[in-house]
Design an enzyme around this catalytic site. Structure first.
Site, PDB file in Angstrom:
ATOM      1  CE  LYS A 193      -3.698  -2.519  -0.495  1.00  0.00           C
ATOM      2  NZ  LYS A 193      -4.521  -3.294   0.415  1.00  0.00           N
TER       3      LYS A 193
HETATM    4  C1  LIG Z   1      -5.310  -4.331   0.870  1.00  0.00           C
HETATM    5  C2  LIG Z   1      -6.826  -4.340   0.978  1.00  0.00           C
HETATM    6  C3  LIG Z   1      -7.601  -4.612   1.911  1.00  0.00           C
HETATM    7  C4  LIG Z   1      -6.877  -5.445   3.236  1.00  0.00           C
HETATM    8  O1  LIG Z   1      -6.068  -4.674   3.803  1.00  0.00           O
HETATM    9  P1  LIG Z   1      -5.135  -5.381   5.041  1.00  0.00           P
HETATM   10  O2  LIG Z   1      -4.722  -4.354   5.915  1.00  0.00           O
HETATM   11  O3  LIG Z   1      -4.259  -6.475   4.319  1.00  0.00           O
HETATM   12  O4  LIG Z   1      -6.281  -6.017   5.876  1.00  0.00           O
HETATM   13  C5  LIG Z   1      -8.877  -4.480   1.998  1.00  0.00           C
HETATM   14  N1  LIG Z   1      -9.617  -3.757   1.058  1.00  0.00           N
HETATM   15  C6  LIG Z   1      -8.695  -3.618  -0.098  1.00  0.00           C
HETATM   16  C7  LIG Z   1      -9.510  -2.908  -1.174  1.00  0.00           C
HETATM   17  C8  LIG Z   1      -7.369  -3.831  -0.320  1.00  0.00           C
HETATM   18  O5  LIG Z   1      -6.752  -3.736  -1.315  1.00  0.00           O
END
Ligand SMILES: *Cc1c(COP(=O)(O)O)cnc(C)c1O
Length: 394
Positions: A193
């Site tokens: 991210k």
């Molecule tokens: C990465 C992601 C998540 C989950 O995030 P985590 O921190 O890994 O739990 C949820 N929704 C979307 C759209 C994502 O891309």
């Protein structure tokens, strides 16, 4: 044969799709925490919550160990459960829908808008039944959903809005940062991210709501666990409900504090890369480039390119393979949730139940987009993409 000939001109090393941007600063800050007497949820987590909330102008912020945990905590705190419905999008990661299943509610999927691939407010309104309790929009790729109509529909029908902002740090909708509103908004700090803590997440919202959410996320305990061991803290606590174990550690928060100081630089570089892609691919008849509506600021978590099947002799999967041969890593965001066996079989969805989501899924791929990319890397991606589409034009 075209593959072999072109591959000889490809870059020599594989360009990964999304490596993290972790430097000496982060390593120093983590080391400092590891040498300190406190490594779990403590002073650094508290500071990260304050600084993250301040950056967005959020009413409050609660650091957790993932975005999935933040979404789940929000639904539990809202007391959404069996018999309830939560309206969301098929163009998302499975976690957005899994958390609705975790609380025993029913996910109601509705189709997306063709330009942004975000929830279509008109279809949201049409899907509301007396059992609806919440709308869970996802800011796909970092482009904010059309939030005002969704908030308005929610207000009219007495529904909560829980935003999945995993891609949307930092983004703005009509001048307002995503996460600065009063409704619960969940961010992800997963390794790929825009801001990473390895694993981690943040829930923003009103302090009164977050106080309850904090209890839900920490075993249901009535006071912060880390204060139990502080001088002047008390060993006494009460468990008010069977909560979860979703707290962030100070090790993760150290990474977050560093990344937060660098985020504006990261975003500047992301936008430069996007500008180079847009210039190279806009107007190409085999390619459809992502858009940024005039009333938003895109977080550019993903650069999602769409192919025009009528112009090409090969499909998306083959394009990905051809790029891999040319040492370019790509991905697909996302396999729509209703195609996964669990959701497909439980609710009996056919692929074309959401024609906009499905038809776009078949022709989309995500190109590398991260601050570490050099101009040379970007040029390699551009050359490979143009090479593949030119070699396989109808
Ligand atoms: C990465 C992601 C998540 C989950 O995030 P985590 O921190 O890994 O739990 C949820 N929704 C979307 C759209 C994502 O891309």
């Amino acid at each position: 044969m075209a593959t072999v000939r072109s591959a000889t001109r490809a870059r020599e090393t594989f360009l990964p799709f999304a490596p993290p941007m972790v430097g000496e600063e982060e390593i120093q800050e983590v080391a400092e925490t590891l040498r300190s007497p406190w490594i779990s949820t403590g002073p650094k987590t508290q500071r990260f919550e304050l600084e993250f909330g301040r950056y967005l102008g959020a009413p409050g912020a609660l650091a957790l160990n993932s975005c999935t945990a933040a979404l789940h905590t929000a639904l539990v705190t809202l007391k959404i459960g069996p018999g309830d419905e939560v309206i969301t999008t098929p163009i998302t990661f499975a976690a957005s829908v899994n958390v609705i299943e975790h609380v025993g509610a029913r996910p109601v999927l509705v189709d997306v808008e063709p330009d942004t691939l975000n929830l279509d407010p008109v279809k949201v309104e049409a899907a509301i039944t007396p059992r609806a309790r919440a709308i869970l929009p996802v800011h796909f790729a970092g482009h904010p959903v059309d939030l005002d109509p969704i908030l308005e529909i929610a207000h009219q029908h007495g529904l909560a809005v829980v935003e999945d902002a995993a891609h949307a740090f930092p983004a703005r909708y009509r001048g307002r940062p995503i996460g600065s509103g009063s409704n619960p908004t969940a961010f992800s700090f997963y390794a790929t991210k825009n801001l990473t803590t390895g694993e981690g997440g943040m829930l923003t919202g009103e302090p009164e709501f977050l106080n309850r959410a904090r209890i839900v996320s920490m075993h249901g305990m009535s006071r912060d666990a880390w204060r139990r061991y502080d001088k002047g803290g008390s060993w006494r606590y009460e468990v008010l409900l069977p909560g979860f174990k979703y707290n962030m550690s100070d090790i993760q928060a150290s990474l977050g504090l560093c990344q937060l100081r660098r985020i504006d630089d990261f975003q500047r570089r992301r936008r430069e890369v996007v500008a180079q892609y847009q210039q190279a691919f806009s107007g190409h008849d085999a390619l459809e480039v992502p858009i940024e509506r005039p009333d938003v600021e895109h977080a550019w978590h993903l650069y999602v390119l769409r192919l025009r099947p009528d112009v090409l002799r090969i499909d998306r999967d083959r394009v990905i393979e051809e790029l891999r041969v040319r040492n370019i890593g790509t991905s697909v965001h996302f396999i729509p949730v209703h195609l996964h066996p669990y959701v497909r079989d439980k609710y009996g969805y056919r692929p074309n139940a959401f024609p906009v989501a499905y038809s776009n899924y078949l022709r989309m791929l995500s190109l590398p987009l991260y601050p570490k990319l050099t101009d040379r890397d970007v040029a390699d991606v551009i050359r490979a993409v143009l090479d593949v589409v030119e070699a396989h034009r109808r």
